[in-house]
Enzyme design. Sequence first.
Site, PDB file in Angstrom:
ATOM      1  N   THR A   1      -5.064   3.551   4.936  1.00  0.00           N
ATOM      2  CA  THR A   1      -4.927   2.109   5.159  1.00  0.00           C
ATOM      3  C   THR A   1      -3.426   1.785   5.099  1.00  0.00           C
ATOM      4  O   THR A   1      -2.745   1.915   6.103  1.00  0.00           O
ATOM      5  CB  THR A   1      -5.735   1.309   4.126  1.00  0.00           C
ATOM      6  OG1 THR A   1      -5.458   1.789   2.829  1.00  0.00           O
ATOM      7  CG2 THR A   1      -7.215   1.443   4.411  1.00  0.00           C
TER       8      THR A   1
ATOM      9  N   LYS B   1      -6.913   9.125  -0.414  1.00  0.00           N
ATOM     10  CA  LYS B   1      -6.139   7.964   0.024  1.00  0.00           C
ATOM     11  C   LYS B   1      -5.821   7.087  -1.192  1.00  0.00           C
ATOM     12  O   LYS B   1      -6.447   7.222  -2.240  1.00  0.00           O
ATOM     13  CB  LYS B   1      -6.860   7.165   1.103  1.00  0.00           C
ATOM     14  CG  LYS B   1      -8.007   6.336   0.555  1.00  0.00           C
ATOM     15  CD  LYS B   1      -8.478   5.300   1.537  1.00  0.00           C
ATOM     16  CE  LYS B   1      -7.446   4.227   1.765  1.00  0.00           C
ATOM     17  NZ  LYS B   1      -7.261   3.321   0.592  1.00  0.00           N
TER      18      LYS B   1
ATOM     19  N   THR C   1      -9.075   0.781  -2.181  1.00  0.00           N
ATOM     20  CA  THR C   1      -8.472   1.615  -3.203  1.00  0.00           C
ATOM     21  C   THR C   1      -8.679   3.104  -2.980  1.00  0.00           C
ATOM     22  O   THR C   1      -8.500   3.601  -1.900  1.00  0.00           O
ATOM     23  CB  THR C   1      -8.980   1.173  -4.576  1.00  0.00           C
ATOM     24  OG1 THR C   1      -8.730  -0.217  -4.664  1.00  0.00           O
ATOM     25  CG2 THR C   1      -8.249   1.820  -5.698  1.00  0.00           C
TER      26      THR C   1
ATOM     27  N   GLU D   1       2.218   1.369  -2.546  1.00  0.00           N
ATOM     28  CA  GLU D   1       2.742   0.318  -1.673  1.00  0.00           C
ATOM     29  C   GLU D   1       4.125  -0.111  -2.122  1.00  0.00           C
ATOM     30  O   GLU D   1       4.315  -0.562  -3.249  1.00  0.00           O
ATOM     31  CB  GLU D   1       1.805  -0.889  -1.674  1.00  0.00           C
ATOM     32  CG  GLU D   1       0.613  -0.681  -0.771  1.00  0.00           C
ATOM     33  CD  GLU D   1      -0.387  -1.816  -0.866  1.00  0.00           C
ATOM     34  OE1 GLU D   1      -1.263  -1.874  -0.002  1.00  0.00           O
ATOM     35  OE2 GLU D   1      -0.298  -2.618  -1.797  1.00  0.00           O
TER      36      GLU D   1
ATOM     37  N   ASN E   1       1.401  -7.315  -0.072  1.00  0.00           N
ATOM     38  CA  ASN E   1       0.181  -7.889  -0.616  1.00  0.00           C
ATOM     39  C   ASN E   1       0.051  -9.398  -0.461  1.00  0.00           C
ATOM     40  O   ASN E   1      -0.997  -9.967  -0.752  1.00  0.00           O
ATOM     41  CB  ASN E   1       0.030  -7.492  -2.085  1.00  0.00           C
ATOM     42  CG  ASN E   1      -0.460  -6.075  -2.192  1.00  0.00           C
ATOM     43  OD1 ASN E   1      -1.553  -5.760  -1.733  1.00  0.00           O
ATOM     44  ND2 ASN E   1       0.364  -5.209  -2.746  1.00  0.00           N
TER      45      ASN E   1
ATOM     46  N   THR F   1      -3.927 -12.658   6.347  1.00  0.00           N
ATOM     47  CA  THR F   1      -3.470 -13.710   7.265  1.00  0.00           C
ATOM     48  C   THR F   1      -2.461 -13.166   8.267  1.00  0.00           C
ATOM     49  O   THR F   1      -1.819 -12.151   8.022  1.00  0.00           O
ATOM     50  CB  THR F   1      -2.826 -14.875   6.497  1.00  0.00           C
ATOM     51  OG1 THR F   1      -1.917 -14.360   5.530  1.00  0.00           O
ATOM     52  CG2 THR F   1      -3.881 -15.676   5.813  1.00  0.00           C
TER      53      THR F   1
END
Lengths: 403, 403
Positions: free
Chosen positions: A155, A179, A190, A276, A398, A403
Amino acid sequence: MEAKIEFIPEGTITSPRGFRAGAASVGLKKEAEHALDLGILSSEAPCVAAALFTTNRIKAAPIVFCQQRLQGGRAAALVVNSGCANAFTGEQGLRDAAEMAGLAAERIGLSPEDVLVASTGVIGEKLPMQLIRPGIEQMVLSTEGGHSLVRAMMTTDTVPKEVAARVDGSGFIIGGVAKGSGMIHPDLATMLCFLTTDAAVDLDFLRSALRKAVDISFNMISVDGDTSTNDMVLIMANGLAGNRPISPDSRQAGIFQQALDRVCIYLAKSIARDGEGASKLIEVTVSGATGVAEAKVAARTIVSSPLVKTAIYGNDPNWGRIVAAAGRSGIEVVESKIDLYIGGVCLVKEGNPLPFDKGSIVELLKKSDVSIGLHLNLGTASATAWGCDLSEEYVVINSQYTT
Amino acid sequence: MEAKIEFIPEGTITSPRGFRAGAASVGLKKEAEHALDLGILSSEAPCVAAALFTTNRIKAAPIVFCQQRLQGGRAAALVVNSGCANAFTGEQGLRDAAEMAGLAAERIGLSPEDVLVASTGVIGEKLPMQLIRPGIEQMVLSTEGGHSLVRAMMTTDTVPKEVAARVDGSGFIIGGVAKGSGMIHPDLATMLCFLTTDAAVDLDFLRSALRKAVDISFNMISVDGDTSTNDMVLIMANGLAGNRPISPDSRQAGIFQQALDRVCIYLAKSIARDGEGASKLIEVTVSGATGVAEAKVAARTIVSSPLVKTAIYGNDPNWGRIVAAAGRSGIEVVESKIDLYIGGVCLVKEGNPLPFDKGSIVELLKKSDVSIGLHLNLGTASATAWGCDLSEEYVVINSQYTT
């Protein structure tokens, strides 16, 4: 006995005998049009299988589905998608998971009962089955397919995480893919980790070995509390190595556990390093604790402290944050006994801050791997946890997700 | 009985009768040369006093000092500094705290046993006593001094937090000042709150009332785990209102508790709203829980989730993160019973996501106050927690602190 465990170059989940995999791009990841997002893993022989699942009370449909299906400890295949977590999707979610398993079984020529399902992505959206159905029907599997499967699980991961290890003289291989996880890869479903082995393994031993390996690997990376609805670690053992099934009393039990530990720690560290927005891996070892549980709590508390993570991101030798995190972890800590090391350099000895060259510590903190050693000097237990630094990029990723 | 509780315009910690305060700039804050950084609060009459302290095992010297000094439940003054936490400073730290108290006692004309000490700032550095000594000796106190004292406590706070409330017909006033907290104001010694009242209050009742008020105020703001070494909430009651001492059986016990609750909640919300890098206040109410403890855990878990905080920062109606946080909080949650509201708009009803106008939810999220309502529909208990959003600015502030 110390086993000689050798990592296989380019090793992956299809490195053990009899495992094949494939992946396809069916349009589930809106933001990455041609990315792989659907995959199948299959064993040519039936497997003994064990898994650990998220402790979140809100469990995604694939988790509920696999918990039921794995009660007998057997499986032969797995179908996985990214882009949609199939979580908080009610009865329809369970029907979709079952349909995915049924379609994959048909494609491979297995009974539907032998197929497991996993999903990762946004919570609260239904699976787009119209995209998944043709994808499964046209899936092609191969013994090199592990490299594609791991990409279909990604992801916000920036690198695929895959590994395989061979134990000298044992004749078996353990492979795995994973992942992202936890705070690091938050509600993108997650952490997922799939492990395979061609070893023949007794079911009870496999379950216990997986639990032990996960406790010192995935359970020791910085998950920061945001445990996903979709977390899952699965191992499938197809026995094609031809060994006598490994049980707790087997000569090979210790080697198998060691190899599984190594593979899980490798994948767990890969996840932490690829957090991230992360720029480095943080390794925290707490020693001299009164018990292993205490050492684990302290190591995890330090490595997931936002203050420690931001300080290390900023190459800031603000060591007070490390001892403060240990202090609020709830375990026994005596200020006057603490020794603290960063990158091997002692900054605090028996509770006394030592003078240090700020510039040289800043240089140590700039490296891609930062180690912290906290010696409590209260007992003999130790534990290691892994995490990553916290950067502005984490917030950017995040705050702009759906959006 | 519902008490009429009135906030006093420009009210502060010196609003109750008989309290005076003062502050000075002595050079403890390296980054802000002329900022106030040292203050004294004093009561003209001896006080009954109660306090709650950090649960961190690494306790700053002023915490250890005050814990000992407050065993008898009496005090008359407090000296506080910012810029240095006097934490992880060993025996020297305790000697410095005692000297601060002694100097303040001398300045005010009290016995040293009547003076408390608090510090906030960097951990692991000794107090610069050569700056503090002349500062205390020259300190001037006044009944307006609360406005200066609150500024002398500030670290990365952007606004002072002060309040005073009068209960109609009771004749007494409760005043208070506070500084930033938890993840929000991390190792700047975190949260300090000082409360005063001119009510006469029985010591045991004061201790219990403070515990109750803190449980629903400061303990319900997003502290995110990074509990400081210096946290402290203190209340001093000097009895100059002339009432009969309030005990659990008094007619005024209920009103006093309500007024104390209101004052503590006001200050706690002020801290949450002024979090490092924060742009808005988040209020999470969990209702329909099986118990208050369960509701509290869920509300605190949601409000301190980095994923919820970043989503709200980005005005992202990513509600899956909210239910996932509730799910991993450890309390009982049944997906098919959950109702979820953002800004009063229902997004999930009995576990079913409702269609919603994304644009209008984004507008609600852009406000300076964002409310989240989670109805578990399992019982009758509820709780409210407060926090703030998580922005890039938080990372910037915390990665550039000591260097």
